[in-house]
Enzyme design. Structure first.
Site, PDB file in Angstrom:
ATOM      1  N   SER A 168     -21.537  12.893  24.194  1.00  0.00           N
ATOM      2  CA  SER A 168     -21.587  13.822  23.069  1.00  0.00           C
ATOM      3  C   SER A 168     -21.089  15.184  23.561  1.00  0.00           C
ATOM      4  O   SER A 168     -19.979  15.264  24.087  1.00  0.00           O
ATOM      5  CB  SER A 168     -23.003  13.886  22.490  1.00  0.00           C
ATOM      6  OG  SER A 168     -22.993  14.528  21.238  1.00  0.00           O
ATOM      7  N   ASP A 202     -19.755   4.866  15.995  1.00  0.00           N
ATOM      8  CA  ASP A 202     -20.307   6.213  16.148  1.00  0.00           C
ATOM      9  C   ASP A 202     -20.154   6.984  14.834  1.00  0.00           C
ATOM     10  O   ASP A 202     -19.029   7.181  14.368  1.00  0.00           O
ATOM     11  CB  ASP A 202     -19.555   6.927  17.273  1.00  0.00           C
ATOM     12  CG  ASP A 202     -20.173   8.263  17.646  1.00  0.00           C
ATOM     13  OD1 ASP A 202     -20.917   8.846  16.838  1.00  0.00           O
ATOM     14  OD2 ASP A 202     -19.900   8.732  18.767  1.00  0.00           O
ATOM     15  N   HIS A 259     -23.757   6.311  18.454  1.00  0.00           N
ATOM     16  CA  HIS A 259     -23.427   7.531  19.185  1.00  0.00           C
ATOM     17  C   HIS A 259     -24.155   7.572  20.527  1.00  0.00           C
ATOM     18  O   HIS A 259     -25.370   7.821  20.587  1.00  0.00           O
ATOM     19  CB  HIS A 259     -23.792   8.758  18.361  1.00  0.00           C
ATOM     20  CG  HIS A 259     -23.373  10.055  18.968  1.00  0.00           C
ATOM     21  ND1 HIS A 259     -22.062  10.331  19.294  1.00  0.00           N
ATOM     22  CD2 HIS A 259     -24.087  11.152  19.336  1.00  0.00           C
ATOM     23  CE1 HIS A 259     -21.984  11.539  19.811  1.00  0.00           C
ATOM     24  NE2 HIS A 259     -23.194  12.056  19.859  1.00  0.00           N
TER      25      HIS A 259
END
Length: 543
Positions: free
Chosen positions: A173, A400, A438
């Protein structure tokens, strides 16, 4: 700052020669180490004490790099094998996470052989208010991670009487953005870098993507059009059309770009009909189209983002830009507001600003360009990183909802275009994980070890090939990956895969091969989205 001495040792035989090294000083004595040469006046070790974690004794260090960068460093008291691992953080950071990410089953990590560090990137708390301060923005953009690397290596040298043999970085991320920022700005800091689901396209990602996903699913009365209880119906239809495109029905779509799903196939037959259990209203259908497609400039039709969530990701939308019934809280709303009001624009919007004030057009996009060289990490010119012997592994889950995997594919292909495919293949790999959300979780196997193959690549010259992904064990999500704060009495539903013959087979381990391109679709049309030039070489901005 000078060079950070990541490469104190190299060569194909070095991995076998690494020996455990014992400390040469007491842990508490590290508090006397001066860090002002790295972070400036006031930089220092705050605490240093021996503790036990997971049955292993370590010297736990906390430090400050002026003016406000906090970091933690863990130094094994026994069994340090001359390796250093720094890990990133998620969201807008503001706290220190020691989650190593894509290292499931890595023996060297699990046995406590690494010195490990991480940083809060120069501010405390998840809010974006820090972005209004010039120094804090720079600390978040790049300075916090770089200075933490320098300080940690200085303390390693003092504690063990020698430098690390190899230095690694792993993040997902925003941690993925941090990873790429290191490769681009400070190619000498790390021998091997692992960047997962990177928020590299920070300006567009937080300024436009999440803002669009939020507003596209908000009706005129401020209520969500599509709610989480509708997602299994949508997901089931997507799988019915596209699951078998890869030759097997396993509940996973191998390459979602080959799936051309039209949500209108689910629309209720009567015009104006209310949503039913087996069909969608026309408003829901139109909203779903907007969520897949993303914003476009109304004058030219050009996309304002590199890509949206991919077919097969529908269940992961819950809690990000699709809320449960009874709630209007969306992660996309909060992250977009933090970015728009504090970080991405040179001119701070008024206090009264809301997402309804944001205009999705070229004029708004062009306002993001000024801080692109500061906050983004999309520079594909990694020639200095390659020349220094660095290795890079990119990875991304196809499902994601936070960051479209098309961004990572675009960067991978930009590196190939900039350096040449053959040159890029000498130091860079990309892995795409079907059904993975994610950074972790999802319907596909997401527990993956990329640290071990990275070590083999760096230390023995053995380039990675296929890697095994396993179903994940239950775990707590690292801070910063974003779930809404729901009102009292409103629960986030657990959206299991649809109970049908499409997903009756339990998720099993699968082998994931490095991405080699696909004939199914072009990931990012250079003429089709407004920020294609963001993936061209550029000069970084420092403030």
């Amino acid at each position: 700052m000078g060079q950070s001495n990541a490469r104190a040792a190299s060569g194909p035989d070095k991995a076998a020669a690494l020996q455990a090294v014992a400390p040469v000083m007491h842990c508490e004595a590290l508090q006397a180490q001066d860090l002002s040469d790295i972070g400036g006046a006031g930089s220092r070790v705050l605490t240093a004490s021996v503790n036990t974690e997971n049955g292993k004794s370590q010297c736990a260090v906390e430090g400050l790099l002026a003016p406000a960068i906090h970091f933690k460093l863990k130094l094994p008291m026994v069994g340090w094998t001359q390796r250093y691992l720094q890990v990133g953080c998620g969201g807008l950071c503001g706290s220190i996470s020691m989650d190593a990410g894509a290292a499931n089953g890595c023996a060297a990590l699990e046995s406590g052989e690494f010195a490990m560090a991480s940083t809060d990137m120069g501010h405390q708390g998840m809010g974006g208010e820090f972005g209004r301060d010039t120094q804090s923005r720079a600390d978040f953009a790049y300075r916090g991670v770089h200075l933490t690397a320098l300080a940690s290596k200085k303390l390693i040298q003092a504690f063990y009487g020698q430098r690390q043999a190899y230095a690694y970085f792993s993040g997902c991320s925003d941690g993925g953005r941090e990873a790429l920022m290191e490769a681009q700005r400070y190619p000498q800091d790390f021998n091997g870098i692992i960047a997962g689901a990177a928020a590299m396209n920070f300006q567009v990602q937080n300024g436009l993507y999440h803002a669009w996903q939020s507003t596209a699913n908000t009706s005129a009365d401020g209520k969500p059009v599509l709610t989480a209880d509708r997602l299994p119906l949508l997901h089931r239809a997507v799988l019915a059309q596209c699951d078998a495109l890869d030759g097997q029905r396993d509940g996973l779509i191998e390459d979602p770009r080959a799936c051309h799903f039209d949500p209108k196939t689910l629309q209720c037959p009567l015009p104006g009909a209310s949503p039913q259990s087996d069909c969608l209203s026309s408003a829901e259908v139109e909203t779903i189209r907007k969520l897949y497609d993303g914003p476009r400039d109304p004058a030219t039709g050009k996309r304002l983002t590199a890509g949206g969530p991919q077919p097969g990701s529908e269940l992961s939308w819950a809690g990000v830009f699709v809320a449960p019934q009874g709630s209007t809280e969306l992660f996309s709303t909060s992250i977009a507001m933090d970015a728009l009001k504090n970080l991405v624009f040179e001119e701070t919007p008024p206090a009264s600003f809301t997402l309804q004030d944001l205009v999705f057009n070229q004029a708004t996009f062009d306002k993001l360009r000024a801080r692109h060289p500061l906050l983004d990490a999309t520079n594909p010119d990694l020639s200095a990183f390659k020349a220094a012997g660095g290795k890079l592994i990119l990875w991304h889950g196809w499902s994601d909802p936070h960051i479209s995997p098309l961004n990572t594919i675009a960067y991978h292909e930009a590196v190939q275009t900039t350096l040449g495919a053959a040159q890029a293949a000498e130091f860079e790999r990309l892995y795409l994980l079907p059904g993975v959300y994610h950074c972790q979780g999802g319907e596909g196997p997401s527990a993956i070890d990329l640290l071990s193959p990275m070590m083999d690549w760096v230390e023995q010259g053995a380039a990675p090939g296929k890697v095994q992904a396993l179903p994940p064990a239950p775990r707590t999500a690292p801070s910063g990956f974003g779930m809404p704060k729901l009102p009292p009495g409103v629960a986030m539903p657990v959206l299991a895969p649809p109970a049908s013959d499409l997903t009756a087979t339990p998720v099993k381990a699968r082998w994931i091969s490095p991405y080699a391109g696909s004939a199914s679709a072009v990931p990012v049309d250079a003429s089709g989205w407004m920020g294609s030039d963001f993936f061209l070489p550029y000069t970084p901005r420092m403030r």
